[in-house]
Write an enzyme that holds these catalytic residues in place. Sequence first.
Site, PDB file in Angstrom:
ATOM      1  N   HIS A  52      -6.710  -5.604   2.957  1.00 57.76           N
ATOM      2  CA  HIS A  52      -5.298  -5.103   3.414  1.00 57.76           C
ATOM      3  C   HIS A  52      -4.380  -5.931   4.545  1.00 57.76           C
ATOM      4  O   HIS A  52      -5.258  -6.920   5.689  1.00 57.76           O
ATOM      5  CB  HIS A  52      -5.535  -3.520   4.313  1.00 57.76           C
ATOM      6  CG  HIS A  52      -6.268  -2.807   3.618  1.00 57.76           C
ATOM      7  ND1 HIS A  52      -5.549  -2.020   3.289  1.00 57.76           N
ATOM      8  CD2 HIS A  52      -7.470  -2.769   2.827  1.00 57.76           C
ATOM      9  CE1 HIS A  52      -6.275  -1.224   2.824  1.00 57.76           C
ATOM     10  NE2 HIS A  52      -7.856  -1.168   2.702  1.00 57.76           N
ATOM     11  N   HIS A  83     -10.239  -5.839  -2.570  1.00 57.81           N
ATOM     12  CA  HIS A  83      -8.620  -6.328  -2.425  1.00 57.81           C
ATOM     13  C   HIS A  83      -8.799  -6.821  -0.736  1.00 57.81           C
ATOM     14  O   HIS A  83      -9.875  -5.895   0.259  1.00 57.81           O
ATOM     15  CB  HIS A  83      -7.936  -4.624  -2.523  1.00 57.81           C
ATOM     16  CG  HIS A  83      -8.325  -3.585  -1.760  1.00 57.81           C
ATOM     17  ND1 HIS A  83      -9.558  -2.881  -2.461  1.00 57.81           N
ATOM     18  CD2 HIS A  83      -7.975  -2.798  -0.754  1.00 57.81           C
ATOM     19  CE1 HIS A  83      -9.253  -1.678  -2.040  1.00 57.81           C
ATOM     20  NE2 HIS A  83      -8.958  -2.074  -1.021  1.00 57.81           N
ATOM     21  N   ASP A  88       1.095  -0.939   0.053  1.00 62.53           N
ATOM     22  CA  ASP A  88      -0.460  -0.192  -0.326  1.00 62.53           C
ATOM     23  C   ASP A  88       0.402   0.888   0.171  1.00 62.53           C
ATOM     24  O   ASP A  88       2.033   0.931   0.760  1.00 62.53           O
ATOM     25  CB  ASP A  88      -0.926  -0.047   1.305  1.00 62.53           C
ATOM     26  CG  ASP A  88      -2.235   1.015   1.048  1.00 62.53           C
ATOM     27  OD1 ASP A  88      -2.978   0.671   1.044  1.00 62.53           O
ATOM     28  OD2 ASP A  88      -1.590   1.698   1.349  1.00 62.53           O
TER      29      ASP A  88
HETATM   30  P1  AMP Z   1     -10.074   1.632   0.266  1.00 63.40           P
HETATM   31  O1  AMP Z   1     -10.391   1.286  -0.940  1.00 63.40           O
HETATM   32  O2  AMP Z   1     -10.593   2.408   0.871  1.00 63.40           O
HETATM   33  O3  AMP Z   1      -9.856  -0.217   0.922  1.00 63.40           O
HETATM   34  O4  AMP Z   1      -8.790   1.464   0.410  1.00 63.40           O
HETATM   35  C1  AMP Z   1      -7.555   2.025  -0.729  1.00 63.40           C
HETATM   36  C2  AMP Z   1      -6.675   1.757  -1.068  1.00 63.40           C
HETATM   37  O5  AMP Z   1      -5.093   1.690  -1.650  1.00 63.40           O
HETATM   38  C3  AMP Z   1      -5.700   2.970   0.426  1.00 63.40           C
HETATM   39  O6  AMP Z   1      -5.097   2.115   2.057  1.00 63.40           O
HETATM   40  C4  AMP Z   1      -4.851   3.712  -0.543  1.00 63.40           C
HETATM   41  O7  AMP Z   1      -3.877   4.073   0.426  1.00 63.40           O
HETATM   42  C5  AMP Z   1      -4.576   2.234  -1.309  1.00 63.40           C
HETATM   43  N1  AMP Z   1      -4.325   3.039  -2.690  1.00 63.40           N
HETATM   44  C6  AMP Z   1      -4.322   3.776  -3.481  1.00 63.40           C
HETATM   45  N2  AMP Z   1      -3.254   3.865  -4.429  1.00 63.40           N
HETATM   46  C7  AMP Z   1      -2.027   2.790  -4.492  1.00 63.40           C
HETATM   47  C8  AMP Z   1      -1.415   2.507  -5.365  1.00 63.40           C
HETATM   48  N3  AMP Z   1      -1.510   3.430  -6.917  1.00 63.40           N
HETATM   49  N4  AMP Z   1      -0.842   1.705  -5.147  1.00 63.40           N
HETATM   50  C9  AMP Z   1      -0.423   1.219  -3.547  1.00 63.40           C
HETATM   51  N5  AMP Z   1      -1.081   1.349  -3.105  1.00 63.40           N
HETATM   52  C10 AMP Z   1      -2.901   2.311  -3.299  1.00 63.40           C
END
Ligand code: AMP
Length: 131
Positions: free
Chosen positions: A95, A93, A29
């Site tokens: 985490h 996804h 992330d």
């Molecule tokens: P959520 O959809 O609320 O589960 O969060 C999406 C996650 O994706 C967040 O923790 C962001 O920091 C992460 N994120 C968004 N864009 C990127 C990226 N380009 N590379 C890595 N992580 C990302």
Amino acid sequence: MATIFSRIIAGEIPCHKIAENEEFFAFLDINPVAVGHTLVVPKQEVDYIFDIDDDALGRMMAFAKRVAHAQKAAIPCKRIGLTVIGLEVPHAHIHLIPMTKESDIYFGKGKLNPSQEELSEVAEKIRKGYK
Ligand code: AMP
């Protein structure tokens, strides 16, 4: 239009990759809540994780388990926590978050902003333990 995660998987957007197989992809992330925070995503675009069929969801969890073991070997922590949010990116996804205390996995506390070099070093360490 492809999601940002599909573009990462396709190599159009850079990431700090941890592992992949035919169906799933794991990468750091970019704004972790804890060092080593990793995302596991299916290569097939599905928005909501509980729309994934039972067998594929099982395989996704088995893939996440291998990534979690590699994180645990690389990052000082008590265990790897798992959470699903999905409010920001409409591509399912998981985490995977190294944690020692409950607040390590709490998103409301604000995120870290590591440099590309720091992310690169952490990814390298985790990759070494991936089997
Ligand atoms: P959520 O959809 O609320 O589960 O969060 C999406 C996650 O994706 C967040 O923790 C962001 O920091 C992460 N994120 C968004 N864009 C990127 C990226 N380009 N590379 C890595 N992580 C990302």
